[in-house]
Design an enzyme around this catalytic site. Sequence first.
Site, PDB file in Angstrom:
ATOM      1  CE  LYS A   1      10.685  20.698 -11.184  1.00  0.00           C
ATOM      2  NZ  LYS A   1       9.741  19.893 -10.452  1.00  0.00           N
TER       3      LYS A   1
ATOM      4  CB  SER B   1      12.268  23.420 -14.442  1.00  0.00           C
ATOM      5  OG  SER B   1      11.503  24.575 -14.798  1.00  0.00           O
TER       6      SER B   1
ATOM      7  CG  HIS C   1      -1.612  -1.282   1.370  1.00  0.00           C
ATOM      8  ND1 HIS C   1      -2.925  -1.468   0.939  1.00  0.00           N
ATOM      9  CD2 HIS C   1      -1.070  -2.214   2.119  1.00  0.00           C
ATOM     10  CE1 HIS C   1      -3.572  -2.713   1.407  1.00  0.00           C
ATOM     11  NE2 HIS C   1      -2.371  -3.371   1.993  1.00  0.00           N
TER      12      HIS C   1
ATOM     13  CD  GLU D   1       8.283  12.987 -15.196  1.00  0.00           C
ATOM     14  OE1 GLU D   1       7.327  13.611 -15.301  1.00  0.00           O
ATOM     15  OE2 GLU D   1       9.395  13.395 -15.196  1.00  0.00           O
TER      16      GLU D   1
END
Length: 477
Positions: free
Chosen positions: A302, A296, A175, A309
């Site tokens: 970043k 970024s 979980h 992704e």
Amino acid sequence: MSKSSDAPTGATQSPSVGTGQEMWGGRFSEKPAELMQAINVSIGVDKRLWRQDLAGSRAHCRMLAKQRIIKAADAEVILGGLDQIEAEIEAGTFPFRDEYEDIHMNVEARLKELVGEPAGRLHTARSRNDQVATDFRLWVRDACDRTVNQIEALQRALLGQAEAEAGALMPGFTHLQPAQPVTFGHHMMAYVEMFGRDAGRFRDARARMNESPLGSAALAGSPFPIDREMTASALGFARPMANSLDGVSDRDFALESLAAASICAGHLSRLAEEIVVWMTPQFGFVSLSDAFTTGSSIMPQKKNPDAAELVRAKTGRITGALIALTTVMKGLPLAYSKDMQEDKPPVFEAFDALDLALSAMAGMIADLTPNRERMAAAAGAGFSTATDLADWLVRELDLPFRQAHHVTGAAVKRAEDLGVDLPDLPLEDLQSIEGGITQAVYDVLTPAASVASRKAWGGTSPDGVREQVRRWKERIG
Ligand code: ARG
């Protein structure tokens, strides 16, 4: 696409040259509408089958000559023309033309230009229906072989991490809540197993698809004395397909490969998701180098895991392809229908996406640096050795597991109240809950002891992980 108004005149004398109709236009007296060509044309997509198409034509031509269905001299001329076409395609000079619809007719039209009359004999005892089924099977078979190689390259990268991190502690989750300590090596090996089954699915699909449709002809088989064993073995197929209707109608080989691709993409997506989560500063379990991250344009601090992704996202295309082709095939009457021309775009797209996703994932896994301190600290948090305490009570004090579970729950509550982890809970506190507990219990309460104890086959003990690494290295080198 050529406009019909540009087509040479004299179309009433069918078949009309330059419209593609010379291949089949004997009964036609009018040119196709532009829109007809637009919806019918597939050369832009199926030109990728050119190698398979030439291989199929060569095998068919040699068989026709051996069976004396065409003259040996004509076969020689045809084979010479096919060689020249291969050279033209490789050199980028081959004229791919929309008016010839697909790769099969483009090759035949060019052959006619190159060698003249004998070109028209190549299509004896053959139809585009068995031709395309053969070409596409050959392409998908190659794609499965390539994919197996790529999966094994990814597995090798995972094995490298597993071997180096066989003893590196990390929290195991259920979980996504801390559950029990595991090792990073064990986690990597879980994916080695999953990708191993994926490779197995591609191998199984390959074995099942490895029968030749060539010789099924249009749908009913051929009246010529063709030798289907000969063409099958020339193309590396185990045998010819046993039913000509099935030979030209079936695309389950493509569906099965897409199903294998979808499952594999799902595994890639889960691993990609874990990398994304592990990379967040809140976890900080792993880092990727600049080679597999991007910055970024507005936030200078970043470092984003874009490759992970995108691997996660490629699943959409791949599973989408499976849905697209199952939908195309559903409800088609036997035998061939033009719907089946729509089989290629999803398959090409899915294998392109999978190819890139597998390569990018192998690159990321090799590039990944685990943060051992960070993972080890997290491995002990969240009372992750509570099960070890319960197991100790069962083993040493002979408590029934349910009672041990209850006692441990009380110990966890006590530790929580005191604001300490289980290994730091004073003995008096433990004894106030269960009088039989002794100092020895602390030997099992550390994450290191916890993972070391899980020696049963398949467990997370570092020795067990090393054994699994050895086993897989023997299998895939
Ligand atoms: N371009 C077609 C396809 O990909 C080739 C087969 C055409 N057969 C036919 N009967 N029109 O499916």
